[in-house]
Motif scaffolding. Sequence first.
Motif, PDB file in Angstrom:
ATOM      1  N   PHE A 135       2.927  59.827  51.689  1.00 10.23           N
ATOM      2  CA  PHE A 135       2.057  58.639  51.654  1.00 10.23           C
ATOM      3  C   PHE A 135       2.747  57.500  52.409  1.00 10.23           C
ATOM      4  O   PHE A 135       2.171  56.891  53.333  1.00 10.23           O
ATOM      5  CB  PHE A 135       1.818  58.263  50.187  1.00 10.23           C
ATOM      6  CG  PHE A 135       0.607  57.425  49.911  1.00 10.23           C
ATOM      7  CD1 PHE A 135       0.374  56.254  50.608  1.00 10.23           C
ATOM      8  CD2 PHE A 135      -0.314  57.784  48.917  1.00 10.23           C
ATOM      9  CE1 PHE A 135      -0.740  55.472  50.348  1.00 10.23           C
ATOM     10  CE2 PHE A 135      -1.430  57.009  48.639  1.00 10.23           C
ATOM     11  CZ  PHE A 135      -1.636  55.849  49.353  1.00 10.23           C
ATOM     12  N   ALA A 136       3.988  57.215  52.020  1.00 11.55           N
ATOM     13  CA  ALA A 136       4.724  56.108  52.642  1.00 11.55           C
ATOM     14  C   ALA A 136       4.916  56.368  54.136  1.00 11.55           C
ATOM     15  O   ALA A 136       4.774  55.459  54.966  1.00 11.55           O
ATOM     16  CB  ALA A 136       6.065  55.927  51.942  1.00 11.55           C
ATOM     17  N   LYS A 137       5.190  57.622  54.477  1.00  8.91           N
ATOM     18  CA  LYS A 137       5.391  57.954  55.904  1.00  8.91           C
ATOM     19  C   LYS A 137       4.127  57.669  56.710  1.00  8.91           C
ATOM     20  O   LYS A 137       4.190  57.118  57.807  1.00  8.91           O
ATOM     21  CB  LYS A 137       5.738  59.442  56.038  1.00  8.91           C
ATOM     22  CG  LYS A 137       7.224  59.695  55.978  1.00  8.91           C
ATOM     23  CD  LYS A 137       7.595  61.071  56.479  1.00  8.91           C
ATOM     24  CE  LYS A 137       9.074  61.291  56.188  1.00  8.91           C
ATOM     25  NZ  LYS A 137       9.361  62.608  55.657  1.00  8.91           N
ATOM     26  N   ALA A 138       2.990  58.039  56.143  1.00 10.43           N
ATOM     27  CA  ALA A 138       1.719  57.834  56.858  1.00 10.43           C
ATOM     28  C   ALA A 138       1.443  56.337  57.041  1.00 10.43           C
ATOM     29  O   ALA A 138       0.990  55.904  58.099  1.00 10.43           O
ATOM     30  CB  ALA A 138       0.582  58.497  56.089  1.00 10.43           C
ATOM     31  N   PRO A 184       3.997  50.002  60.938  1.00 15.04           N
ATOM     32  CA  PRO A 184       5.442  49.963  60.675  1.00 15.04           C
ATOM     33  C   PRO A 184       5.912  48.699  59.958  1.00 15.04           C
ATOM     34  O   PRO A 184       6.932  48.728  59.268  1.00 15.04           O
ATOM     35  CB  PRO A 184       6.069  50.053  62.073  1.00 15.04           C
ATOM     36  CG  PRO A 184       4.966  50.266  63.033  1.00 15.04           C
ATOM     37  CD  PRO A 184       3.653  50.184  62.336  1.00 15.04           C
ATOM     38  N   ASN A 185       5.163  47.606  60.083  1.00 22.51           N
ATOM     39  CA  ASN A 185       5.631  46.369  59.436  1.00 22.51           C
ATOM     40  C   ASN A 185       5.146  46.203  58.002  1.00 22.51           C
ATOM     41  O   ASN A 185       5.493  45.228  57.336  1.00 22.51           O
ATOM     42  CB  ASN A 185       5.179  45.141  60.230  1.00 22.51           C
ATOM     43  CG  ASN A 185       5.868  45.116  61.564  1.00 22.51           C
ATOM     44  OD1 ASN A 185       7.008  45.579  61.676  1.00 22.51           O
ATOM     45  ND2 ASN A 185       5.177  44.638  62.593  1.00 22.51           N
ATOM     46  N   MET A 186       4.300  47.126  57.553  1.00 23.66           N
ATOM     47  CA  MET A 186       3.780  46.999  56.184  1.00 23.66           C
ATOM     48  C   MET A 186       4.929  47.260  55.207  1.00 23.66           C
ATOM     49  O   MET A 186       5.641  48.254  55.324  1.00 23.66           O
ATOM     50  CB  MET A 186       2.650  48.010  55.992  1.00 23.66           C
ATOM     51  CG  MET A 186       1.869  47.859  54.723  1.00 23.66           C
ATOM     52  SD  MET A 186       1.106  46.237  54.405  1.00 23.66           S
ATOM     53  CE  MET A 186       0.092  45.930  55.834  1.00 23.66           C
ATOM     54  N   GLN A 187       5.127  46.365  54.278  1.00 25.42           N
ATOM     55  CA  GLN A 187       6.217  46.531  53.311  1.00 25.42           C
ATOM     56  C   GLN A 187       5.701  47.282  52.088  1.00 25.42           C
ATOM     57  O   GLN A 187       4.633  46.949  51.557  1.00 25.42           O
ATOM     58  CB  GLN A 187       6.749  45.168  52.904  1.00 25.42           C
ATOM     59  CG  GLN A 187       7.316  44.419  54.104  1.00 25.42           C
ATOM     60  CD  GLN A 187       8.044  43.186  53.664  1.00 25.42           C
ATOM     61  OE1 GLN A 187       7.449  42.283  53.092  1.00 25.42           O
ATOM     62  NE2 GLN A 187       9.323  43.145  53.900  1.00 25.42           N
ATOM     63  N   ILE A 188       6.491  48.261  51.674  1.00 27.23           N
ATOM     64  CA  ILE A 188       6.004  49.170  50.631  1.00 27.23           C
ATOM     65  C   ILE A 188       6.676  48.916  49.286  1.00 27.23           C
ATOM     66  O   ILE A 188       7.899  48.816  49.186  1.00 27.23           O
ATOM     67  CB  ILE A 188       6.189  50.625  51.079  1.00 27.23           C
ATOM     68  CG1 ILE A 188       5.258  50.875  52.287  1.00 27.23           C
ATOM     69  CG2 ILE A 188       5.866  51.596  49.941  1.00 27.23           C
ATOM     70  CD1 ILE A 188       5.325  52.246  52.864  1.00 27.23           C
ATOM     71  N   VAL A 189       5.830  48.815  48.268  1.00 32.44           N
ATOM     72  CA  VAL A 189       6.305  48.686  46.890  1.00 32.44           C
ATOM     73  C   VAL A 189       6.222  50.073  46.259  1.00 32.44           C
ATOM     74  O   VAL A 189       5.171  50.716  46.296  1.00 32.44           O
ATOM     75  CB  VAL A 189       5.426  47.689  46.094  1.00 32.44           C
ATOM     76  CG1 VAL A 189       5.788  47.696  44.618  1.00 32.44           C
ATOM     77  CG2 VAL A 189       5.568  46.285  46.671  1.00 32.44           C
TER      78      VAL A 189
END
Length: 693
Positions: free
Chosen positions: A423-426, A432-437
């Motif tokens: 999920f995070a990889k996709a 690429p700039n979206m920050q993931i929680v």
Amino acid sequence: MTIKPALRFSALALLGLLPGPAAYAQSAPATITVQVNKPGDAVSKNMYGLFFEDINFAADGGLYPELVKNKSFETDDHLIGWKAIRGAAGFESYLVSSDRPISNANNHFLRLNVRKAGPDAAFVNEGFRGMGVKEGAEYTLSFFARRGPGNVSGVTATLEEPGRGQGPETAATGKSLAQAQITGLTNEWKKYSVVIKPSATVAKARLKLAVEGNGSLDIDVVSLFPKDTYMNRENGLRPDLVQLLKDMKPGFLRFPGGCIVEGRTLAQRYQWKETIGDVASRRPLVNRWNTEFLHKFTPDYYQSFGLGFFEYFQLSEDIGAEPLPILNVGMACQFNSAELAPISAAKGPNAAGHDAAGHEDEPTLETFIQDALDLIEFANGPANSTWGAKRVAMGHAAPFNMKMIGIGNEQWGPQYLERYEPFAKAVKAKYPNMQIVSSVGPSPDGENFDKATLKMRELKAEFIDEHYYAKPEWFRQNADRYDKYPRTGPKIFAGEYAAQSVAIGSPDNKNNWDCAISEAAFMTGLERNAGAVAMASYAPMLAHVDAWQWTPNMIWFDNLTSYGTVNYYVQKLYALNKGTRVLPVVMPGKAKNGTDNLFASAVTDAPTGDVIVKLVNYSTSPRAVKVNLAGAKNVGKNGKAFVMASDDLNTMNTIQEPQKLTPKEETFSVSGSNVSYTLAPNSFTVLRIPAKR
Ligand code: AHR
């Protein structure tokens, strides 16, 4: 004689064996050194924020001010919220029909067949534990209607107080607060709308629709919506509640939850795409909190989605908070069914997870990933993108500039990790700039927590979402929790926390001062460790005093008024005094923060030049402190203090006494670079000292 510790102080004082407050103030002050000359990590700009979940009637019946419950007759039991008066004496029959509905999305409506014209041919909507209406304020009443065979000439809508001591089934009339006649009905569906003004302020009014004439009438999408919404937005939100949120200057708004993201089953999960577009076409879904707790059984609890993802983004913008949507990762709540979406598409649904007929196929992980990618496009995409165009059509041409996304709510175990990773990889591959929680589960320790934390560090998630619902003493004992956390890699998002006076899930938990002051003590540790902790939010945020399932909560409300708990004011003091850079604090005798129940943290605030010191005295004695601002230059002569203090740790704000304990502002003088201050018993104090460097 043994004296219980809590009673010891007052008993000895009564016997005259202890010095009074004045003597304490005179005893040698404890020196706290704030190293102004050694500024540390920057405080995250959106450090203190909000956690929103539709629990406790937070959305429908709360923030979202629609007064009609189940306005479109689309709940599973289609008549939730509705009743025919006098045992339906005025009707030949009534039924929920799907015969030529308004639309496919809104395909149930109420068909009334009137036996004999008269006041008994009426249906009542009860609202959300009644309807709160204000004298002289304007409310738009609207509905769709279609005449059938017979001679129905119109509808009389009455906003009324319920008849005394009678339920809507038997009460024909209560005192009328406002009335409107709607005539000119046709044989086709048509929307009718009128503005009404109640003659009195009533907390639990109800809406009665009486059919004039006899024959058949179809009715749907009945709405009673206040004109007074935050920023006067159409389909807007309750102003007093939004104001309380905005007053905190929140750095972010996490939405829509919470476990509601997950659903008890995957079919009942929160699907953002079902919550945008025409409000009347948003299909309601059962609220997963409806029957979760036997002590607070609320089977009438649904999500209308009148407050949907567009509105959440708009609310974030209106209150100056970064939007932080949390999405389902292909897992239903692990405390309930723990259903899992398969990782690879065995049945091969199309990209939207729908089969050729448009029905949702069994969702696979790809469905969830695609939903997340589409959400980013909805929030940020241009007008010519598929989902960006939908945002523009809803009236927001500019992007919402969403920067963060949560993958999964409070998930744990290998099932989470193996879904999170692809999920995070996709998400990163496309944005690429979206920050993931990322989640590390419901507990702040243990094997699952440790494993997930390691994995998230390895996967370079930007934020790790830690949750703690624990006794007040846990909060005080864990004020040093983050002292040893790494300063590199993912930052901590303290995404859900609240001290529980009894136990997690207990209906007896209170929003009392013991909990709030313990949270304040813990938060000195969040603040001191800005290099490790980037965001924090108390949870849950809102609760209706007559319709809650979970306690404690930050803000409580009834149908007319609302108030911030003592916990709210602690959060607010932190948020309004968060500063820009941490300053190291040396405690008296170089002791650990929290020794002797004295807690402290400090920041400097670049825009004002102030040094801000937070002090918690969790003791029944006043405590004299000398705060030394080491290396400070240009220290002002006077400072400001904001103090919350109560001798009684059980003190609470309530709907009757909403301001019982709130911050009090004081001034104090500064001598050179020292402040001598006496902390009140059981107090949280914020000192602001002008000290331009
Ligand atoms: O805040 C109430 C619930 O607590 C949230 O829905 C969930 O994430 C946590 O378990």
